[in-house]
Design an enzyme around this catalytic site. Sequence first.
Site, PDB file in Angstrom:
ATOM      1  N   ASP A  18      28.144  40.767  39.367  1.00 53.09           N
ATOM      2  CA  ASP A  18      28.393  40.692  37.913  1.00 53.09           C
ATOM      3  C   ASP A  18      27.159  40.393  37.067  1.00 53.09           C
ATOM      4  OD1 ASP A  18      30.878  41.016  39.002  1.00 53.09           O
ATOM      5  OD2 ASP A  18      31.804  39.325  37.993  1.00 53.09           O
ATOM      6  N   ASP A  56      32.577  43.089  36.669  1.00 52.22           N
ATOM      7  CA  ASP A  56      33.829  42.741  36.031  1.00 52.22           C
ATOM      8  C   ASP A  56      34.145  43.903  35.095  1.00 52.22           C
ATOM      9  OD1 ASP A  56      35.444  40.468  36.384  1.00 52.22           O
ATOM     10  OD2 ASP A  56      34.867  39.596  34.449  1.00 52.22           O
ATOM     11  N   HIS A  58      37.289  44.933  32.885  1.00 46.65           N
ATOM     12  CA  HIS A  58      38.650  44.586  32.456  1.00 46.65           C
ATOM     13  C   HIS A  58      39.236  45.556  31.423  1.00 46.65           C
ATOM     14  CE1 HIS A  58      38.371  40.808  34.546  1.00 46.65           C
ATOM     15  NE2 HIS A  58      37.527  40.237  33.710  1.00 46.65           N
ATOM     16  N   SER A  64      43.422  37.318  31.666  1.00 44.64           N
ATOM     17  CA  SER A  64      42.557  36.140  31.499  1.00 44.64           C
ATOM     18  C   SER A  64      42.082  35.957  30.062  1.00 44.64           C
ATOM     19  CB  SER A  64      41.328  36.250  32.413  1.00 44.64           C
ATOM     20  OG  SER A  64      40.380  37.186  31.918  1.00 44.64           O
ATOM     21  N   HIS A  79      35.961  39.812  27.556  1.00 41.27           N
ATOM     22  CA  HIS A  79      34.635  40.085  28.096  1.00 41.27           C
ATOM     23  C   HIS A  79      34.708  41.286  29.042  1.00 41.27           C
ATOM     24  CE1 HIS A  79      36.609  37.565  31.122  1.00 41.27           C
ATOM     25  NE2 HIS A  79      35.875  38.218  32.009  1.00 41.27           N
ATOM     26  N   LYS A 106      35.932  45.548  39.440  1.00 40.92           N
ATOM     27  CA  LYS A 106      37.038  44.641  39.789  1.00 40.92           C
ATOM     28  C   LYS A 106      37.648  44.064  38.518  1.00 40.92           C
ATOM     29  CE  LYS A 106      33.835  40.820  40.292  1.00 40.92           C
ATOM     30  NZ  LYS A 106      34.223  40.124  39.043  1.00 40.92           N
ATOM     31  N   GLU A 113      44.021  38.369  37.736  1.00 38.99           N
ATOM     32  CA  GLU A 113      42.624  37.939  37.748  1.00 38.99           C
ATOM     33  C   GLU A 113      42.032  38.344  39.086  1.00 38.99           C
ATOM     34  OE1 GLU A 113      39.792  37.665  36.663  1.00 38.99           O
ATOM     35  OE2 GLU A 113      39.932  35.851  35.442  1.00 38.99           O
ATOM     36  N   ALA A 141      29.321  34.408  38.312  1.00 36.93           N
ATOM     37  CA  ALA A 141      28.855  33.055  38.086  1.00 36.93           C
ATOM     38  C   ALA A 141      29.085  32.275  39.372  1.00 36.93           C
ATOM     39  CB  ALA A 141      29.661  32.436  36.936  1.00 36.93           C
ATOM     40  N   CYS A 145      32.911  34.046  40.276  1.00 43.07           N
ATOM     41  CA  CYS A 145      32.892  35.293  41.052  1.00 43.07           C
ATOM     42  C   CYS A 145      32.016  35.207  42.287  1.00 43.07           C
ATOM     43  CB  CYS A 145      32.528  36.462  40.148  1.00 43.07           C
ATOM     44  SG  CYS A 145      33.895  36.843  39.014  1.00 43.07           S
TER      45      CYS A 145
HETATM   46  C1  VGL Z   1      33.585  35.713  35.862  1.00 42.67           C
HETATM   47  C2  VGL Z   1      34.834  34.404  34.462  1.00 42.67           C
HETATM   48  C3  VGL Z   1      35.617  35.482  34.115  1.00 42.67           C
HETATM   49  C4  VGL Z   1      32.433  35.810  36.813  1.00 42.67           C
HETATM   50  C5  VGL Z   1      34.352  36.802  35.529  1.00 42.67           C
HETATM   51  O1  VGL Z   1      31.837  36.907  36.937  1.00 42.67           O
HETATM   52  O2  VGL Z   1      32.109  34.783  37.464  1.00 42.67           O
HETATM   53  N1  VGL Z   1      33.840  34.512  35.334  1.00 42.67           N
HETATM   54  N2  VGL Z   1      35.355  36.678  34.651  1.00 42.67           N
HETATM   55 ZN    ZN Z   2      36.366  38.401  33.990  1.00 41.73          ZN
END
Ligand code: VGL
Ligand code: ZN
Length: 207
Positions: A18, A56, A58, A64, A79, A106, A113, A141, A145
């Site tokens: 990500d 990510d 979405h 989420s 996001h 993903k 989620e 993060a 993830c």
């Molecule tokens: C993530 C929060 C929401 C990540 C993804 O990539 O860690 N964190 N969506």
């Molecule tokens: Zn996300």
Amino acid sequence: MPYRYDIHPDTDALIVVDVQPDFMPGGPLAVPDGDAVIPIINRLIPAFDKIYYTRDWHPYNHISFSEFPEYRDGSWPPHCLADSPGAHLHEDLIIAPDDDPQIISKGTDPEREAYSGFEGTDLDRRLRLAGVRRVFVAGLATDYCVKNTVLDALKRGFQAVVVEDATRGVNQPAGNVAQALDEMVQQGAEVITAKQLVTAPRELTPL
Ligand code: VGL
Ligand code: ZN
């Protein structure tokens, strides 16, 4: 220092999690210092033959997303909307091989989620087809993830190594990143720094 990690190009893979503008400072879900991972990951990439980039990705109505986000699991600002500029892999990230990169989207199901790169994707199958046995994981993060990707890799029988300085976390509340690293280690992951990766005979830009 001893402890050096030799990379076995046939059985080791790098998973880059990500690295997307929406997670960078200035983005809607900014990870503190998130852009610091880019130059470090760019130096790791030449060391691997097999590289997998997760993103990510979405739908606008993802479960989420919250109008009043609390910046924790289940309550994020919108996001990484699929195909939006903030969701594409960061333009400063080296994408290799550039003619046929392995990219895994993903979080595409509005109802679920999916922090892990394995969840709802064919990453497991791609890794097995490629003969991968150990994954090195970097990106964002650490406490979402990256953590879930590492834990899933272990559950599926891969060895997992977190390149700690090539990750950053949301870290809210403070301590969340340390807890995530503890949990990964407890489940069998190793935690190293980028400097501990050694490749021979290939040349790596010195860190
Ligand atoms: C993530 C929060 C929401 C990540 C993804 O990539 O860690 N964190 N969506
Ligand atoms: Zn996300």
